[in-house]
Design an enzyme around this catalytic site. Structure first.
Site, PDB file in Angstrom:
ATOM      1  N   ARG A  49       0.819  -1.232   0.000  1.00 17.53           N
ATOM      2  CA  ARG A  49       0.000   0.000   0.000  1.00 17.53           C
ATOM      3  C   ARG A  49       0.847   1.274   0.000  1.00 17.53           C
ATOM      4  NH1 ARG A  49      -3.650  -2.871   3.402  1.00 17.53           N
ATOM      5  NH2 ARG A  49      -5.307  -3.654   2.069  1.00 17.53           N
ATOM      6  N   LYS A  60       4.136  12.245 -10.244  1.00 14.43           N
ATOM      7  CA  LYS A  60       3.263  11.470 -11.140  1.00 14.43           C
ATOM      8  C   LYS A  60       3.993  10.191 -11.498  1.00 14.43           C
ATOM      9  CE  LYS A  60       0.394  14.761 -13.631  1.00 14.43           C
ATOM     10  NZ  LYS A  60       0.081  15.308 -14.963  1.00 14.43           N
ATOM     11  N   GLU A  62      11.278  19.671 -23.210  1.00 14.76           N
ATOM     12  CA  GLU A  62      10.512  19.915 -21.972  1.00 14.76           C
ATOM     13  C   GLU A  62      11.034  21.169 -21.254  1.00 14.76           C
ATOM     14  OE1 GLU A  62       7.819  18.123 -21.101  1.00 14.76           O
ATOM     15  OE2 GLU A  62       8.106  16.015 -21.643  1.00 14.76           O
ATOM     16  N   LYS A  76       8.454  23.929 -12.108  1.00 16.74           N
ATOM     17  CA  LYS A  76       7.510  22.815 -11.924  1.00 16.74           C
ATOM     18  C   LYS A  76       7.030  22.768 -10.472  1.00 16.74           C
ATOM     19  CE  LYS A  76       6.555  18.037 -12.967  1.00 16.74           C
ATOM     20  NZ  LYS A  76       6.913  16.805 -13.643  1.00 16.74           N
ATOM     21  N   GLU A 100      -3.538  18.136  -9.906  1.00 17.82           N
ATOM     22  CA  GLU A 100      -4.008  18.597 -11.208  1.00 17.82           C
ATOM     23  C   GLU A 100      -5.482  18.967 -11.239  1.00 17.82           C
ATOM     24  OE1 GLU A 100      -1.755  17.049 -14.491  1.00 17.82           O
ATOM     25  OE2 GLU A 100      -3.543  17.036 -15.718  1.00 17.82           O
ATOM     26  N   ARG A 159      -1.846  22.727 -12.577  1.00 18.69           N
ATOM     27  CA  ARG A 159      -0.848  21.723 -12.953  1.00 18.69           C
ATOM     28  C   ARG A 159      -1.032  21.262 -14.396  1.00 18.69           C
ATOM     29  NH1 ARG A 159       1.803  16.613  -9.636  1.00 18.69           N
ATOM     30  NH2 ARG A 159       3.180  16.078 -11.351  1.00 18.69           N
ATOM     31  N   ASN A 175       1.064  20.312 -19.094  1.00 21.22           N
ATOM     32  CA  ASN A 175       0.692  19.415 -20.178  1.00 21.22           C
ATOM     33  C   ASN A 175       0.679  20.113 -21.537  1.00 21.22           C
ATOM     34  OD1 ASN A 175      -1.390  16.826 -20.753  1.00 21.22           O
ATOM     35  ND2 ASN A 175      -0.047  16.729 -18.987  1.00 21.22           N
ATOM     36  N   HIS A 203       0.978  18.253 -24.808  1.00 17.54           N
ATOM     37  CA  HIS A 203       0.945  16.820 -24.513  1.00 17.54           C
ATOM     38  C   HIS A 203      -0.302  16.096 -25.023  1.00 17.54           C
ATOM     39  CE1 HIS A 203       4.528  17.606 -22.258  1.00 17.54           C
ATOM     40  NE2 HIS A 203       4.616  16.363 -21.828  1.00 17.54           N
ATOM     41  N   HIS A 253       0.796  12.820 -26.769  1.00 19.00           N
ATOM     42  CA  HIS A 253       0.394  11.475 -26.332  1.00 19.00           C
ATOM     43  C   HIS A 253      -0.286  10.705 -27.461  1.00 19.00           C
ATOM     44  CE1 HIS A 253       0.507  12.693 -21.797  1.00 19.00           C
ATOM     45  NE2 HIS A 253       1.691  12.388 -22.276  1.00 19.00           N
ATOM     46  N   HIS A 307       9.243  10.569 -26.577  1.00 20.17           N
ATOM     47  CA  HIS A 307       8.357  11.516 -25.895  1.00 20.17           C
ATOM     48  C   HIS A 307       8.687  12.987 -26.184  1.00 20.17           C
ATOM     49  CE1 HIS A 307       5.531  12.927 -22.918  1.00 20.17           C
ATOM     50  NE2 HIS A 307       6.489  13.637 -22.337  1.00 20.17           N
TER      51      HIS A 307
HETATM   52  N1  LIG Z   1       6.024  11.483 -14.346  1.00 17.49           N
HETATM   53  C1  LIG Z   1       6.066  12.603 -15.014  1.00 17.49           C
HETATM   54  O1  LIG Z   1       5.715  13.666 -14.502  1.00 17.49           O
HETATM   55  C2  LIG Z   1       6.599  12.597 -16.409  1.00 17.49           C
HETATM   56  C3  LIG Z   1       6.914  13.805 -17.045  1.00 17.49           C
HETATM   57  C4  LIG Z   1       7.482  13.760 -18.324  1.00 17.49           C
HETATM   58  C5  LIG Z   1       7.691  12.539 -18.946  1.00 17.49           C
HETATM   59  N2  LIG Z   1       7.354  11.392 -18.299  1.00 17.49           N
HETATM   60  C6  LIG Z   1       7.605  10.092 -18.917  1.00 17.49           C
HETATM   61  O2  LIG Z   1       9.013   9.923 -19.047  1.00 17.49           O
HETATM   62  C7  LIG Z   1       9.261   8.999 -20.099  1.00 17.49           C
HETATM   63  C8  LIG Z   1      10.378   9.515 -20.960  1.00 17.49           C
HETATM   64  O3  LIG Z   1      11.536   9.633 -20.182  1.00 17.49           O
HETATM   65  P1  LIG Z   1      12.993   9.529 -20.834  1.00 17.49           P
HETATM   66  O4  LIG Z   1      13.038  10.393 -22.018  1.00 17.49           O
HETATM   67  O5  LIG Z   1      13.965   9.726 -19.746  1.00 17.49           O
HETATM   68  O6  LIG Z   1      12.979   8.030 -21.397  1.00 17.49           O
HETATM   69  P2  LIG Z   1      13.773   6.680 -21.017  1.00 17.49           P
HETATM   70  O7  LIG Z   1      13.764   6.429 -19.576  1.00 17.49           O
HETATM   71  O8  LIG Z   1      13.218   5.639 -21.909  1.00 17.49           O
HETATM   72  O9  LIG Z   1      15.275   7.006 -21.456  1.00 17.49           O
HETATM   73  C9  LIG Z   1      15.539   7.270 -22.807  1.00 17.49           C
HETATM   74  C10 LIG Z   1      16.632   6.360 -23.359  1.00 17.49           C
HETATM   75  O10 LIG Z   1      17.889   6.753 -22.806  1.00 17.49           O
HETATM   76  C11 LIG Z   1      18.553   5.641 -22.210  1.00 17.49           C
HETATM   77  N3  LIG Z   1      19.318   6.230 -21.099  1.00 17.49           N
HETATM   78  C12 LIG Z   1      18.894   6.587 -19.876  1.00 17.49           C
HETATM   79  N4  LIG Z   1      19.874   7.216 -19.187  1.00 17.49           N
HETATM   80  C13 LIG Z   1      20.963   7.215 -19.996  1.00 17.49           C
HETATM   81  C14 LIG Z   1      22.295   7.706 -19.862  1.00 17.49           C
HETATM   82  N5  LIG Z   1      22.692   8.406 -18.782  1.00 17.49           N
HETATM   83  N6  LIG Z   1      23.157   7.497 -20.875  1.00 17.49           N
HETATM   84  C15 LIG Z   1      22.769   6.854 -22.015  1.00 17.49           C
HETATM   85  N7  LIG Z   1      21.518   6.392 -22.199  1.00 17.49           N
HETATM   86  C16 LIG Z   1      20.628   6.574 -21.212  1.00 17.49           C
HETATM   87  C17 LIG Z   1      17.468   4.676 -21.857  1.00 17.49           C
HETATM   88  O11 LIG Z   1      17.927   3.349 -21.802  1.00 17.49           O
HETATM   89  C18 LIG Z   1      16.483   4.887 -22.996  1.00 17.49           C
HETATM   90  O12 LIG Z   1      16.865   4.123 -24.106  1.00 17.49           O
HETATM   91  C19 LIG Z   1       7.956   8.848 -20.852  1.00 17.49           C
HETATM   92  O13 LIG Z   1       7.380   7.601 -20.537  1.00 17.49           O
HETATM   93  C20 LIG Z   1       7.085   9.973 -20.308  1.00 17.49           C
HETATM   94  O14 LIG Z   1       5.723   9.645 -20.330  1.00 17.49           O
HETATM   95  C21 LIG Z   1       6.812  11.392 -17.058  1.00 17.49           C
HETATM   96 ZN   LIG Z   2       6.333  15.358 -21.086  1.00 17.80          ZN
END
Ligand SMILES: NC(=O)c1ccc[n+]([C@@H]2O[C@H](COP(=O)([O-])OP(=O)(O)OC[C@H]3O[C@@H](n4cnc5c(N)ncnc54)[C@H](O)[C@@H]3O)[C@@H](O)[C@H]2O)c1
Ligand SMILES: [Zn+2]
Length: 377
Positions: free
Chosen positions: A132, A154, A196, A238, A248, A252, A256, A259, A263, A277
């Site tokens: 939980r 999130k 971003e 942020k 949100e 908040r 987006n 987005h 999405h 993304h």
């Molecule tokens: N929770 C939130 O508020 C929020 C906000 C924005 C985005 N997101 C989510 O985040 C995700 C995208 O995140 P991301 O762009 O970090 O993607 P990711 O975690 O897939 O990383 C991108 C790529 O980089 C590689 N990688 C990671 N760190 C590395 C490093 N230091 N050196 C070399 N390669 C590396 C990973 O293996 C992957 O192939 C999406 O799913 C999106 O929906 C969430």
């Molecule tokens: Zn985003």
């Protein structure tokens, strides 16, 4: 370079729920010491991107981080998962949960998410439902996760119907962002994260946007001082927004910006890496400005300035640039129906009055939207 520490507080009263975001260069070697108050003598499960491992660590920082954690607590277990959005699904979540439970965790155990936004989102979600809810710490390793996903609580996974449709709000105990780990990130991923960063200026900080437009070359060349500035500034903007609206209600939702389009685009790509993304966000933001202009909310000059900064950052800015995905106007409209911002079956979009001023547009006129998409696709 001195590291910067600041607290995110989720209420206006800083003594209530708040957590530190620590940003700096070369912090991971001392990770255990920095995070000591949260992990001392606790059972720690590090869920990490499989690109980081003891045998094959491109950055050489993961191993050092784990060694530093082991100096603070004797019980450290590792679970690796592949990065990339295809990982953020229910099957992977199930595997993580079973592995974590096999370690006989208790409510004091702490998950550390070491990786990009994908690892942070799925590991954070697992933490929010295990027993939980247990605590977790974010150690973001991509620019996107350092400026955005690791902060704000999130968490979640994708479904076949759409992105991030299952999840929870679960705030981390702390965020440790080491600029040094970004040195191994591919240029494509780095630029995607930069999208971003630009978003924050567009939502509510015209001065920051102008500074980014001036400095984008240095930032994309990994100038460390400038990197530290964009990470802290992004997290501050942020945090400021989340402080007023953690779950949100309205404000908040501004985060987006772009987005709703993004999405939808990502789901057409099945999260398989054809479009990532931040690239989808870049296109989505340009579309949001064009739509704002079409609806006479925002000037053409501002819209052009926005498209220009993304183009100069070598990010895609229009749907026509996506050559390897196919989708129609009606398919796109169908996707919008699943957006979490919608109210009473009416579409909600984030639009702009100008650079630095986004707003929530409820009850979007469907006919105008269809006409707009027909012009764009
Ligand atoms: N929770 C939130 O508020 C929020 C906000 C924005 C985005 N997101 C989510 O985040 C995700 C995208 O995140 P991301 O762009 O970090 O993607 P990711 O975690 O897939 O990383 C991108 C790529 O980089 C590689 N990688 C990671 N760190 C590395 C490093 N230091 N050196 C070399 N390669 C590396 C990973 O293996 C992957 O192939 C999406 O799913 C999106 O929906 C969430
Ligand atoms: Zn985003």
């Amino acid at each position: 370079m001195k590291s910067k520490i600041f607290n995110v507080s989720l209420t206006r009263d800083i003594t209530k729920l708040s957590y530190p975001i620590i940003v700096g260069d070369d912090l991971l070697r001392q990770g255990g010491e920095i995070l000591k108050e949260f992990i001392y003598k606790k059972k720690i499960i590090v869920i990490h991107d499989s690109i980081f491992s003891f045998n094959n660590d491109p950055s050489n920082l993961f191993e050092r981080f784990i060694q530093s954690i082991k100096k603070i607590t004797s019980s450290v277990k590792l679970i690796d998962i592949p990065g990339g959005d295809q990982t953020k699904n229910i099957e992977q979540l199930n595997k993580i949960i079973e592995k974590v439970l096999a370690y006989k965790i208790d409510r004091q155990s702490v998950i550390i998410a070491f990786g990009g936004g994908v690892v942070g989102d799925i590991a954070g979600f697992a933490a929010s439902i295990l027993l939980r809810g247990i605590n977790f710490i974010q150690v973001p390793s991509t620019l996107l996760s350092q400026v955005d996903s690791s902060v704000g609580g999130k968490t979640g996974i994708n479904t076949k119907i759409g992105k991030n449709l299952i999840g929870s709000f679960h705030q981390p105990l702390a965020v440790l962002a080491d600029i040094n780990i970004l040195k191994t990130l591919s240029e494509r991923e780095f630029r995607a994260g930069f999208a971003e960063v630009i978003k924050y200026g567009l939502i509510k900080d015209f001065t920051f946007f102008n500074w980014l437009a001036q400095e984008h070359k240095n930032i994309l060349n990994h100038d460390k001082e400038k990197l530290q500035t964009i990470i802290t500034k992004s997290c501050q903007i942020k945090a400021e927004i989340i402080k007023n609206d953690e779950k949100e209600g309205a404000e908040r939702a501004l985060l987006n910006l772009g987005h709703t389009f993004a999405h939808a685009i990502e789901s057409f790509g099945n999260y398989d890496g054809r479009i990532i993304h931040g690239e989808a966000v870049s296109i989505g933001i340009c579309l949001a400005f064009k739509l704002s202009n079409k609806l006479s909310f925002c000037s053409r000059t501002d819209t052009e300035k926005v498209i220009n900064i993304f183009q100069k950052s070598k990010l895609p800015t229009s749907l026509r640039e996506i050559k390897n995905l196919s989708f129609s106007v009606s398919e796109m409209m169908e996707k919008f129906k699943y957006d979490k911002k919608n109210r009473q079956n009416k579409l909600t979009f984030i639009l702009n009055k100008k650079i630095g001023e986004s707003f929530v547009k409820y009850n979007m006129d469907v006919d105008v939207l269809v006409e707009f998409l027909n012009e764009e696709i």
